[in-house]
Scaffold this active site. Structure first.
Site, PDB file in Angstrom:
ATOM      1  N   TYR A 140      -1.650  16.826   3.515  1.00 11.31           N
ATOM      2  CA  TYR A 140      -0.886  15.859   4.304  1.00 11.31           C
ATOM      3  C   TYR A 140       0.563  16.257   4.585  1.00 11.31           C
ATOM      4  O   TYR A 140       1.184  15.706   5.497  1.00 11.31           O
ATOM      5  CB  TYR A 140      -0.934  14.470   3.661  1.00 11.31           C
TER       6      TYR A 140
ATOM      7  N   LYS B   7      -9.104  12.178   7.338  1.00  8.81           N
ATOM      8  CA  LYS B   7      -9.183  10.891   8.027  1.00  8.81           C
ATOM      9  C   LYS B   7     -10.073  10.889   9.254  1.00  8.81           C
ATOM     10  O   LYS B   7     -10.217   9.844   9.877  1.00  8.81           O
ATOM     11  CB  LYS B   7      -7.771  10.500   8.479  1.00  8.81           C
TER      12      LYS B   7
ATOM     13  N   HIS C 281       0.844  -1.203   0.000  1.00 10.11           N
ATOM     14  CA  HIS C 281       0.000   0.000   0.000  1.00 10.11           C
ATOM     15  C   HIS C 281       0.881   1.256   0.000  1.00 10.11           C
ATOM     16  O   HIS C 281       0.659   2.183  -0.789  1.00 10.11           O
ATOM     17  CB  HIS C 281      -0.918  -0.015   1.227  1.00 10.11           C
TER      18      HIS C 281
HETATM   19 MN    MN Z   1      -5.806   4.277   7.606  1.00 12.63          MN
END
Ligand code: MN
Length: 436
Positions: A253, A262, A143
């Site tokens: 970010y 988030k 990821h």
């Molecule tokens: Mn996460």
């Protein structure tokens, strides 16, 4: 700490017949905990254990338990499991063993305990504990590499990744239980070709396929948890959907990491699978020979031999159109927690190496658990290659990111020869339109 024992015996059968079905998520070898009440009955929430398609109400059943198991069952009568989780592994283990014995075929307690069962279809769940602090890790190197290549094509994997279990401190207030619905977040975004940012509904709403980790017994400030002691502190596991607003994330970010991308919603599955229940599914932790080997505080024989967990994970999607037609969710990807670059013990040891204190009910997200193949991406960001390729669902609908009305379902289970199949149940939640 935990050892394989009679509770893991794959030949055990329960007098709750649905627990003996081969595809049951909740056989007698599982025995996960949740906080529940009967739907619409105005009852207080309290702790229960899943067995087959039933919930054993531990408040009603507590007379069946004594000693440490009785202490544990009593603690589970509260509307959160924080106190039970704080009691530590000997109490968790004692209650698990006692539950296994009284729910087995032939147990003399059957007559009494039958009156303490409630069908899972008749209950609703709340968060199993008050989550104090929430930390989200980033433990899938697949990821991290794929997302990094989208955000930073020339520099996908930052040099600290293979040394540090990367994480950030999240916010617990927006974590809710399966069934959660939430409004598409609004926020500030900036298109790459725009002169300045604008504010509006997120256009790149995504899910993240994660494993959730509940901390039981904590540690004192200034007293790190050693790698091989993590089982005294890790109470159990759930499925975790860490919803993410990719366009907000891309703009905000740097330099301090995720913020409003988030913390608008995250969803957990209701059942906490006990750390001890997953012992048969511990797996070797492997690190490629050409990669840096973990520093001493993140390395041990035990961690190398059994630090990883073989948990099969799936993501399914049900669009509003599918729901309107009565169609079931369809699978969009699958993966496995065993691919994680860091183990749970390493997350715990790293989180506390500076003396940071964990408390009962603290929660870790594992980070999106993507596998090595493109099809094993744990987010739409990966499956759509950053929104450049849409995926086509069986009914012909297409997705790059989530649309209003989409329900995302995550499932997990452990299965192998010589051990009972253990399921996690599921986490499902639905995107509502943004405020207008
Ligand atoms: Mn996460």
């Amino acid at each position: 700490m935990f050892v394989l024992n009679e509770t893991h015996n794959p030949d055990l059968r329960s007098w709750v017949s649905a627990a003996n079905l081969p595809d049951s998520d909740f056989p007698i070898q599982n025995l996960p905990f949740a906080v529940f009440r009967r739907k619409g009955a105005g009852e207080l929430y309290r702790g229960g254990v899943a067995i087959g398609d039933q919930v054993l109400d531990l408040t009603a059943a507590r007379a069946a338990f004594s000693g440490d198991a009785g202490t544990g069952a009593q603690a589970c009568s509260q509307p959160t499991l924080n106190h039970f989780m704080s009691l530590g592994a000997p109490v968790w283990s004692a209650l698990r063993l006692a539950l296994s014995r009284v729910l087995r075929e032939g147990a003399p307690e059957q007559g009494f305990l039958e009156s303490c069962l409630i069908s899972q279809s008749d209950v609703e769940y709340s968060l199993p504990c008050t989550i104090g602090d929430y930390t989200d890790f980033y433990t899938s190197v697949f990821h991290a590499t794929r997302v990094g290549s989208l955000f930073r094509p020339d520099n996908p994997l930052l040099p600290n990744y293979k040394w540090v279990p990367i994480g950030y401190h999240g916010r617990s207030s927006s974590i809710d239980i399966s069934g959660q619905t939430f409004k598409r977040p609004q926020g500030q975004t900036k298109a790459p070709d725009a002169d300045q940012p604008s504010v509006g509904p997120c256009k790149r709403l995504d899910y993240e396929l994660e494993v959730g980790i509940y901390i039981g017994q904590g540690n004192a400030l200034g007293e790190p948890i050693m790698l091989d002691d993590s089982d005294q502190h890790v109470f159990g596991f759930c499925l975790f959907n860490d919803w993410s607003a990719r366009d907000i994330q891309a703009w905000e970010y740097q330099p301090l990491g995720p913020f409003l991308a988030k913390n608008f919603a995250s969803t957990v599955s209701p059942w906490i699978i006990a750390n001890e229940a997953l012992l048969p599914y511990r797996a070797a932790f492997k690190r490629d020979a050409e990669d840096p080997q973990p520093l001493p505080y993140l390395s041990s024989v035990k961690n190398s031999q059994e630090g990883a967990l073989d948990i099969k994970l799936e993501v399914l999607l049900q669009t509003q159109t599918m729901r309107d037609k009565g169609e079931q969710p369809v699978k969009v990807s699958d993966s496995n927690f065993v691919y994680s670059y860091w183990t749970v013990a390493q997350m715990v040891a790293h989180h506390t190496v500076n003396g940071c204190n964990l408390r009962p009910g603290d929660f870790f997200g594992s980070g999106t658990q993507s596998g090595p193949e493109h099809e094993q991406g744990g987010s739409l960001l990966e499956l759509s290659r950053g929104g450049k390729e849409s995926i086509t669902l069986p009914n012909g609908e297409q997705r790059t990111f989530l649309e209003d009305g989409d329900t995302v379902v995550m499932r997990g289970f452990c299965e192998k020869q010589g051990a009972a199949r253990i399921g996690f149940g599921e986490v499902a939640s639905t995107v509502l339109p943004a405020n207008s």
